[in-house]
Write an enzyme that holds these catalytic residues in place. Sequence first.
Site, short mmCIF file in Angstrom:
data_model
loop_
_atom_site.label_atom_id
_atom_site.label_comp_id
_atom_site.label_asym_id
_atom_site.label_seq_id
_atom_site.Cartn_x
_atom_site.Cartn_y
_atom_site.Cartn_z
N TYR A 106 0.84 -1.25 -0.11
CA TYR A 106 -0.02 -0.03 -0.19
C TYR A 106 0.82 1.32 -0.13
O TYR A 106 0.47 2.20 -0.49
CB TYR A 106 -0.89 0.12 1.12
CG TYR A 106 -2.34 -0.72 1.24
CD1 TYR A 106 -2.17 -2.16 1.03
CD2 TYR A 106 -3.57 -0.04 0.86
CE1 TYR A 106 -3.50 -2.69 0.95
CE2 TYR A 106 -4.42 -0.67 0.84
CZ TYR A 106 -4.51 -2.35 0.76
OH TYR A 106 -5.75 -2.69 0.63
N LYS A 166 3.29 -15.27 3.61
CA LYS A 166 3.77 -16.02 2.26
C LYS A 166 5.02 -16.36 2.49
O LYS A 166 5.89 -16.02 1.54
CB LYS A 166 3.26 -15.50 0.91
CG LYS A 166 3.01 -16.30 -0.15
CD LYS A 166 1.84 -17.19 -0.42
CE LYS A 166 2.41 -18.13 -1.64
NZ LYS A 166 1.68 -19.38 -1.56
N ASP A 216 -2.68 -18.37 1.40
CA ASP A 216 -3.82 -19.04 0.41
C ASP A 216 -4.35 -20.20 1.30
O ASP A 216 -5.56 -20.50 1.08
CB ASP A 216 -2.68 -19.57 -0.65
CG ASP A 216 -1.52 -20.39 -0.42
OD1 ASP A 216 -1.21 -20.20 0.82
OD2 ASP A 216 -0.98 -21.13 -1.38
N ASP A 224 -6.65 -7.03 3.97
CA ASP A 224 -7.60 -6.44 3.28
C ASP A 224 -8.13 -7.57 2.71
O ASP A 224 -9.79 -7.57 2.78
CB ASP A 224 -6.77 -5.34 2.20
CG ASP A 224 -8.08 -4.98 1.21
OD1 ASP A 224 -9.13 -4.31 1.83
OD2 ASP A 224 -7.94 -4.66 0.17
N ASP A 228 -12.59 -9.19 3.85
CA ASP A 228 -13.61 -9.19 3.22
C ASP A 228 -14.04 -10.61 3.13
O ASP A 228 -15.35 -10.71 3.15
CB ASP A 228 -13.58 -8.56 1.92
CG ASP A 228 -13.71 -7.16 1.57
OD1 ASP A 228 -13.43 -6.47 2.47
OD2 ASP A 228 -14.21 -6.80 0.65
C1 IPM Z 1 -10.55 -1.46 3.50
C2 IPM Z 1 -10.70 -0.73 1.88
C3 IPM Z 1 -9.60 0.06 1.67
C4 IPM Z 1 -8.25 -0.67 1.67
C5 IPM Z 1 -9.52 0.69 0.31
C6 IPM Z 1 -10.94 1.34 0.07
C7 IPM Z 1 -8.38 1.64 0.06
O1 IPM Z 1 -10.71 -1.86 1.05
O2 IPM Z 1 -10.56 -0.56 4.48
O3 IPM Z 1 -10.51 -2.65 3.55
O4 IPM Z 1 -7.77 -1.46 0.82
O5 IPM Z 1 -7.70 -0.62 2.96
MG MG Z 2 -10.85 -3.90 2.06
#
Ligand code: IPM
Ligand code: MG
Length: 364
Positions: free
Chosen positions: A140, A195, A227, A251, A255
Amino acid sequence: MKNIAVLLGDGCGPEIIQQAIRVLDKVSSVYNLNFKYNYASIGGRSYDETGLPLTEKTIQTCLSSDAVLLGAVGDWKYDSLSPELRPEKALLGIRKKLNLFANLRPVKIFDELLNTSPLKPEIARDVDIMIVRELTGDVYFGEPKGIIKKTTLDNREIKVGFNNMIYDEDEIARIAHVAFKSAQKRKKRVCCVDKANVLDVSRLFREITTEVSKEYNDVELSYMYVDNCAMQLIQNPRQFDVILTGNIFGDILSDEASTICGSLGMLPSASLSDGKTPFMYEPIHGSAPDLAGKNAVNPIATILSVAMMLNYSFNEKLAHDAIYRAVKDVLKEGYRTRDIYQKDLKQELCSTSKITDLIIEKIV
Ligand code: IPM
Ligand code: MG
């Protein structure tokens, strides 16, 4: 009185924040708390107003507050802007400016949503994971980065894009400490996810994490490749207590893990610093511009983010618990926003504001 910087953001950001503030106002009156809200712009909204997604003024508003509450940033209408001007840049910018290196993402399923989880109830039941995601390093922020031109052996000019996955010892140690301390208050297990079979940076991540673990004899440390972790989260998510991982892996895994809980719209987060700068709270989901303004999105991730704020920034455990309980009670009675609604189960479909009204009623 405590100051909260409120960053509405884009898309559904303003409406979920509006509802979360209503909950905070209610909990404040019940528990005798006093908050002042300092509104500031971020993301596309800030770009429209000032030509920049993140201004010095907004940074100062955050730095001079006791905590920061953020909606979500981003909208397709900004997709053609240069990377420096995109709303996401502001989110990374504010995380960096506030030194928010530790992102806590609790993945805890409400029993009431077991039927909404894509996993079988017997697999999803009792899932309670704390993802500790490093937030100010990795690909990042790593340098060098960019898209440049190069000439191929057969003399063609082509573009090449690159980012740098980079962590130094200090960055790894400080996030590892957060993970171990968090585990001490939970089931005392940390799984370091990386990894290391391929990446040098992951090998260092493991090495430093192992060193730090020696200061936490009461916590058990294990390792897992990312993975494999992606697979294990679906196959047997209950095996995890604290997952410690870097920015990009965190990240992606958060999700994925959120769907276990029934919806991305359920997961809150807290981003912590070393204590010298205010902490920030935001739902883990995005700005959902297609749903914005329809009073249809799920405000619970943001409402639970406010609960985390009460706990981590203001040490108001009772107020935190009251919000959590209220959300649970409302779910138990069958009220659902669209993302967690199942018609066949005789649930009542609620708007963003309606489900918040119900949550507020339960806080007494
Ligand atoms: C999160 C989001 C952010 C990230 C994006 C919007 C930059 O996906 O907070 O998980 O990748 O950190
Ligand atoms: Mg995210």
